[in-house]
Design a protein around this motif. Structure first.
Motif, PDB file in Angstrom:
ATOM      1  N   GLU A 146      40.192  40.482  70.218  1.00 13.05           N
ATOM      2  CA  GLU A 146      41.491  40.282  70.647  1.00 13.05           C
ATOM      3  C   GLU A 146      42.394  41.620  70.554  1.00 13.05           C
ATOM      4  O   GLU A 146      42.162  42.379  69.399  1.00 13.05           O
ATOM      5  CB  GLU A 146      42.266  39.168  70.389  1.00 13.05           C
ATOM      6  N   GLN A 147      43.298  41.623  71.045  1.00 10.36           N
ATOM      7  CA  GLN A 147      44.301  42.930  71.075  1.00 10.36           C
ATOM      8  C   GLN A 147      45.335  42.955  70.209  1.00 10.36           C
ATOM      9  O   GLN A 147      45.925  43.779  69.522  1.00 10.36           O
ATOM     10  CB  GLN A 147      44.901  43.449  72.489  1.00 10.36           C
ATOM     11  N   ASP A 148      45.873  41.699  69.934  1.00 15.23           N
ATOM     12  CA  ASP A 148      46.858  41.462  69.421  1.00 15.23           C
ATOM     13  C   ASP A 148      46.850  40.286  68.375  1.00 15.23           C
ATOM     14  O   ASP A 148      46.861  39.049  68.765  1.00 15.23           O
ATOM     15  CB  ASP A 148      48.248  41.167  70.062  1.00 15.23           C
ATOM     16  N   PHE A 149      46.462  40.411  67.054  1.00 13.99           N
ATOM     17  CA  PHE A 149      46.418  39.482  66.004  1.00 13.99           C
ATOM     18  C   PHE A 149      47.550  38.721  65.531  1.00 13.99           C
ATOM     19  O   PHE A 149      47.221  37.860  64.729  1.00 13.99           O
ATOM     20  CB  PHE A 149      45.493  40.042  64.760  1.00 13.99           C
ATOM     21  N   ARG A 150      48.613  38.917  66.301  1.00 15.84           N
ATOM     22  CA  ARG A 150      49.811  37.945  65.825  1.00 15.84           C
ATOM     23  C   ARG A 150      49.659  36.569  66.644  1.00 15.84           C
ATOM     24  O   ARG A 150      50.161  35.746  66.159  1.00 15.84           O
ATOM     25  CB  ARG A 150      50.938  38.703  66.116  1.00 15.84           C
ATOM     26  N   TRP A 151      48.880  36.488  67.378  1.00 13.98           N
ATOM     27  CA  TRP A 151      48.750  35.381  68.120  1.00 13.98           C
ATOM     28  C   TRP A 151      47.645  34.356  67.440  1.00 13.98           C
ATOM     29  O   TRP A 151      46.551  35.274  67.038  1.00 13.98           O
ATOM     30  CB  TRP A 151      48.280  35.414  69.772  1.00 13.98           C
ATOM     31  N   PRO A 152      47.709  33.417  67.358  1.00 15.32           N
ATOM     32  CA  PRO A 152      46.704  32.584  66.353  1.00 15.32           C
ATOM     33  C   PRO A 152      45.593  32.182  67.226  1.00 15.32           C
ATOM     34  O   PRO A 152      45.673  32.330  68.670  1.00 15.32           O
ATOM     35  CB  PRO A 152      47.508  31.137  66.113  1.00 15.32           C
ATOM     36  N   VAL A 153      44.742  31.272  66.892  1.00 16.72           N
ATOM     37  CA  VAL A 153      43.548  30.702  67.479  1.00 16.72           C
ATOM     38  C   VAL A 153      43.834  29.319  67.257  1.00 16.72           C
ATOM     39  O   VAL A 153      44.058  28.843  66.338  1.00 16.72           O
ATOM     40  CB  VAL A 153      42.232  31.312  66.501  1.00 16.72           C
ATOM     41  N   VAL A 154      43.499  28.525  68.356  1.00 18.52           N
ATOM     42  CA  VAL A 154      43.708  27.231  68.595  1.00 18.52           C
ATOM     43  C   VAL A 154      42.230  26.525  68.852  1.00 18.52           C
ATOM     44  O   VAL A 154      41.730  26.997  69.877  1.00 18.52           O
ATOM     45  CB  VAL A 154      44.700  26.606  69.318  1.00 18.52           C
TER      46      VAL A 154
END
Length: 213
Positions: free
Chosen positions: A136-144
Motif C-alpha cells: 500500500e502507498q500510505d501506511f498511516r491507514w490501518p488494516v481491518v
DNA sequence: AAGTCGCG
DNA sequence: TCGC
C-alpha cells in the motif's frame, strides 16, 4: 490457548499499542456480510493465485472495491481489474465500507475509507504464511480484518521476521485492527482445522480492508 | 514475494 | 514436533 486477553481489554499489551481486537464486533451483520461475499463471488469467483515463485496459495481469494491485491509470476501488486474476468472488481457494498470505517475509528483511526476488500476463503488445511502488508502507498491507514465462519489461529509477529509469532484465536464475528507502529508487523494464519459452523459450514472467510492508494 | 521443505 |  492461554487466556491472554480479557473482554474488557481490547488493546492488550501483548498485541501492540496500535492493535485492537474487537471480539464479536461483526456478529450482528455476519449474515449480511456472508450474503455480500456470495454476490462478490458471483462476479469475481474465488481463485487460488500463484506466488512469484510459482507456488499456489492454499487460500482462495477474491475481492471488491476499486482495486484488489493480486499475485502471479510477475509479483505482488494492486490491480483495478480482476485478472480472471478482465473486468473491474465488484463494487464494495456500503455495509462493508461502513463496518471497516467504524471498527477503524473505534481503534483510533478515524476517516478510514478502504478502497480494497480482499476476501480470503480457507478450506480446512489452508493457511497463510507469515508476511507483511506492504504493497500500500500510505501506511498511516490501518488494516481491518474480519473473521467469519470456522475459527483460526492468527499468527502475530514483529516488525522483523525473526522470533516466534504470538498465537491468537480468531472466531466468527471477530474484528482485528492494526495500524500505527504495528502497521507492518508480520502476520499469518495457521492451518485451519476441520470443523463445522452454523454460518458458513466448513470454511473460514476473512475480509481484509486496506487503503492501497 | 503471502510458497515449501529440510535440518538440527 | 518445531523453529530456523
Amino acid at each position: 490457548m492461554p487466556d491472554l486477553f480479557s473482554d474488557l481489554d481490547n488493546n492488550p499489551e501483548s498485541l501492540g499499542p496500535g492493535t485492537w481486537l474487537f471480539r464479536g464486533y461483526a456478529l450482528d451483520v455476519a449474515d449480511e456480510l456472508l450474503q455480500a461475499i456470495g454476490r462478490v463471488a458471483e462476479q469475481s469467483p474465488f481463485r487460488r493465485m500463484k506466488t512469484p515463485g510459482g507456488r499456489q496459495m492454499s487460500a482462495a481469494m477474491t475481492g471488491c472495491g476499486a482495486r484488489n491485491w493480486v499475485t502471479d509470476r510477475q509479483g505482488y501488486r494492486y490491480s483495478e481489474l480482476d485478472p480472471e474476468t478482465g473486468r473491474p472488481w465488484p463494487t464494495m457494498p456500503p455495509l462493508l465500507t461502513q463496518l471497516a470505517g467504524d471498527a477503524a475509528a473505534r481503534a483510533g483511526y478515524p476517516g478510514f475509507e478502504p478502497d480494497v476488500c480482499l476476501v480470503n476463503c480457507y478450506q480446512p488445511g489452508a493457511r497463510m504464511g507469515l508476511h507483511q502488508d506492504r504493497d500500500e502507498q500510505d501506511f498511516r491507514w490501518p488494516v481491518v480484518s474480519v473473521s467469519l465462519g470456522l475459527p483460526a489461529v492468527f499468527l502475530w509477529g514483529e516488525l522483523r521476521r525473526r522470533g516466534s509469532p504470538a498465537r491468537l484465536l480468531l472466531e466468527h464475528g471477530d474484528v482485528l485492527v492494526w495500524g500505527g507502529e504495528d502497521r507492518l508487523r508480520y502476520h499469518g494464519i495457521a492451518p485451519v482445522a476441520h470443523g463445522r459452523c452454523e454460518a458458513t459450514g466448513h470454511v473460514r472467510y476473512n475480509l481484509t480492508f486496506r487503503r492501497a492508494c
